[in-house]
Design a protein around this motif. Structure first.
Motif, mmCIF file in Angstrom:
data_model
loop_
_atom_site.group_PDB
_atom_site.id
_atom_site.type_symbol
_atom_site.label_atom_id
_atom_site.label_comp_id
_atom_site.label_asym_id
_atom_site.label_seq_id
_atom_site.Cartn_x
_atom_site.Cartn_y
_atom_site.Cartn_z
ATOM 1 N N LEU A 1 -10.137 -8.884 0.037
ATOM 2 C CA LEU A 1 -10.218 -7.430 0.130
ATOM 3 C C LEU A 1 -11.555 -6.940 0.659
ATOM 4 O O LEU A 1 -11.704 -5.764 0.970
ATOM 5 C CB LEU A 1 -9.981 -6.799 -1.246
ATOM 6 C CG LEU A 1 -8.619 -7.060 -1.874
ATOM 7 C CD1 LEU A 1 -8.578 -6.503 -3.285
ATOM 8 C CD2 LEU A 1 -7.520 -6.468 -1.012
ATOM 9 N N GLY A 2 -12.538 -7.841 0.729
ATOM 10 C CA GLY A 2 -13.872 -7.428 1.138
ATOM 11 C C GLY A 2 -14.610 -6.690 0.032
ATOM 12 O O GLY A 2 -15.480 -5.867 0.301
ATOM 13 N N LEU A 3 -14.269 -6.996 -1.214
ATOM 14 C CA LEU A 3 -14.912 -6.357 -2.364
ATOM 15 C C LEU A 3 -16.076 -7.201 -2.862
ATOM 16 O O LEU A 3 -15.935 -8.403 -3.056
ATOM 17 C CB LEU A 3 -13.923 -6.191 -3.517
ATOM 18 C CG LEU A 3 -13.049 -4.953 -3.518
ATOM 19 C CD1 LEU A 3 -12.013 -5.041 -4.636
ATOM 20 C CD2 LEU A 3 -13.869 -3.689 -3.674
ATOM 21 N N LYS A 4 -17.180 -6.546 -3.099
ATOM 22 C CA LYS A 4 -18.343 -7.210 -3.694
ATOM 23 C C LYS A 4 -18.374 -6.871 -5.186
ATOM 24 O O LYS A 4 -17.811 -5.861 -5.610
ATOM 25 C CB LYS A 4 -19.613 -6.737 -3.004
ATOM 26 C CG LYS A 4 -19.697 -7.194 -1.555
ATOM 27 C CD LYS A 4 -21.016 -6.764 -0.947
ATOM 28 C CE LYS A 4 -21.324 -7.428 0.352
ATOM 29 N NZ LYS A 4 -20.391 -7.372 1.411
ATOM 30 N N PRO A 5 -19.020 -7.709 -5.999
ATOM 31 C CA PRO A 5 -19.042 -7.460 -7.456
ATOM 32 C C PRO A 5 -19.504 -6.055 -7.825
ATOM 33 O O PRO A 5 -18.933 -5.431 -8.721
ATOM 34 C CB PRO A 5 -20.009 -8.525 -7.982
ATOM 35 C CG PRO A 5 -19.913 -9.639 -6.985
ATOM 36 C CD PRO A 5 -19.694 -8.962 -5.655
ATOM 37 N N GLU A 6 -20.505 -5.541 -7.124
ATOM 38 C CA GLU A 6 -20.995 -4.193 -7.452
ATOM 39 C C GLU A 6 -19.960 -3.117 -7.111
ATOM 40 O O GLU A 6 -19.867 -2.097 -7.786
ATOM 41 C CB GLU A 6 -22.341 -3.906 -6.785
ATOM 42 C CG GLU A 6 -22.356 -4.042 -5.276
ATOM 43 C CD GLU A 6 -22.647 -5.457 -4.757
ATOM 44 O OE1 GLU A 6 -22.942 -5.560 -3.554
ATOM 45 O OE2 GLU A 6 -22.590 -6.436 -5.522
ATOM 46 N N GLY A 7 -19.157 -3.355 -6.081
ATOM 47 C CA GLY A 7 -18.089 -2.419 -5.733
ATOM 48 C C GLY A 7 -16.986 -2.416 -6.771
ATOM 49 O O GLY A 7 -16.434 -1.366 -7.105
ATOM 50 N N ILE A 8 -16.672 -3.592 -7.275
ATOM 51 C CA ILE A 8 -15.657 -3.707 -8.330
ATOM 52 C C ILE A 8 -16.165 -2.997 -9.586
ATOM 53 O O ILE A 8 -15.443 -2.203 -10.195
ATOM 54 C CB ILE A 8 -15.327 -5.180 -8.634
ATOM 55 C CG1 ILE A 8 -14.690 -5.838 -7.412
ATOM 56 C CG2 ILE A 8 -14.423 -5.294 -9.860
ATOM 57 C CD1 ILE A 8 -14.578 -7.345 -7.504
ATOM 58 N N ALA A 9 -17.396 -3.276 -9.961
ATOM 59 C CA ALA A 9 -17.974 -2.656 -11.162
ATOM 60 C C ALA A 9 -17.971 -1.135 -11.052
ATOM 61 O O ALA A 9 -17.614 -0.440 -12.001
ATOM 62 C CB ALA A 9 -19.390 -3.181 -11.395
ATOM 63 N N LEU A 10 -18.334 -0.634 -9.889
ATOM 64 C CA LEU A 10 -18.349 0.813 -9.675
ATOM 65 C C LEU A 10 -16.927 1.373 -9.760
ATOM 66 O O LEU A 10 -16.680 2.378 -10.424
ATOM 67 C CB LEU A 10 -18.975 1.137 -8.318
ATOM 68 C CG LEU A 10 -19.157 2.610 -7.988
ATOM 69 C CD1 LEU A 10 -20.100 3.269 -8.985
ATOM 70 C CD2 LEU A 10 -19.712 2.755 -6.573
ATOM 71 N N GLY A 11 -15.974 0.709 -9.106
ATOM 72 C CA GLY A 11 -14.593 1.165 -9.127
ATOM 73 C C GLY A 11 -13.979 1.131 -10.509
ATOM 74 O O GLY A 11 -13.156 1.989 -10.850
ATOM 75 N N LEU A 12 -14.360 0.166 -11.316
ATOM 76 C CA LEU A 12 -13.797 0.044 -12.660
ATOM 77 C C LEU A 12 -14.366 1.060 -13.645
ATOM 78 O O LEU A 12 -13.830 1.231 -14.738
ATOM 79 C CB LEU A 12 -13.985 -1.379 -13.187
ATOM 80 C CG LEU A 12 -13.143 -2.445 -12.489
ATOM 81 C CD1 LEU A 12 -13.475 -3.828 -13.039
ATOM 82 C CD2 LEU A 12 -11.656 -2.149 -12.587
#
Length: 179
Positions: free
Chosen positions: A29-40
């Protein structure tokens, strides 16, 4: 029925590259850990932002119906569903007046979250929304970028939460019928 057979059949099965599978959904998906954390932090708002930014009016109405609508309430139906009911066809086959959200009238998102299957799976509200959204006419906006290996996926959080939700749902049958 034969008219619906086309919805569930394929001439070609596309599995994707094993490198993508080995690296995981986040990479695909091209997701980085910080993007996942922000989205969650607020996952429904994150999905809403993605749909609003890159979807069309049909996608937006589908999302709004799932998150804020009441099942079976015709005034809440996405306009594409209303048109489909009028002509008797929906993505994948025929659609009768008693086919859309049958048996679920009056349910809001909060009501859906009280279902036994949702509880058994341990779905979060956002995972449920992503799974239900995938069953709408917006499904192709999830599938096509995955097939084309678009990174970042325009709906990366939607797909991330869908992936989590589907994995959790797999456990329901095992709990209901452990044979």
């Amino acid at each position: 029925s034969d008219s619906q057979a086309g919805k569930f059949t394929s001439n070609k099965l596309v599995l994707g590259r094993s490198e993508l599978a080995a690296r995981g959904i986040e990479y695909a998906l091209g997701l980085k850990p910080e993007g996942i954390a922000l989205g969650l932090q607020d996952p429904i708002a994150a999905m809403e932002k993605e749909v609003k930014a890159t979807g069309d009016i049909n996608d937006w109405e589908n999302f709004q119906y799932i998150v804020y609508g009441e099942s079976g309430c015709t005034s809440d139906y996405p306009s594409a569903v209303t048109r489909s009911l009028e002509i008797g066809k929906y993505h994948g086959g025929t659609l009768g007046s008693d086919d859309f959200d049958t048996g679920h009238s009056g349910r809001t998102l909060q009501d859906w979250m009280k279902l036994r299957e949702v509880d058994l799976a341990g779905l979060t509200e956002a995972e449920f929304v992503a799974v239900r959204f995938y069953t709408s006419s917006s499904y192709w906006r999830i599938n096509n970028p995955l097939r084309q290996e678009v990174r970042p996926h325009p709906w990366a959080m939607v797909v991330y939460l869908l992936d989590r939700g589907i994995k959790k749902l797999r456990s329901v049958q095992a709990q209901v019928d452990p044979r």
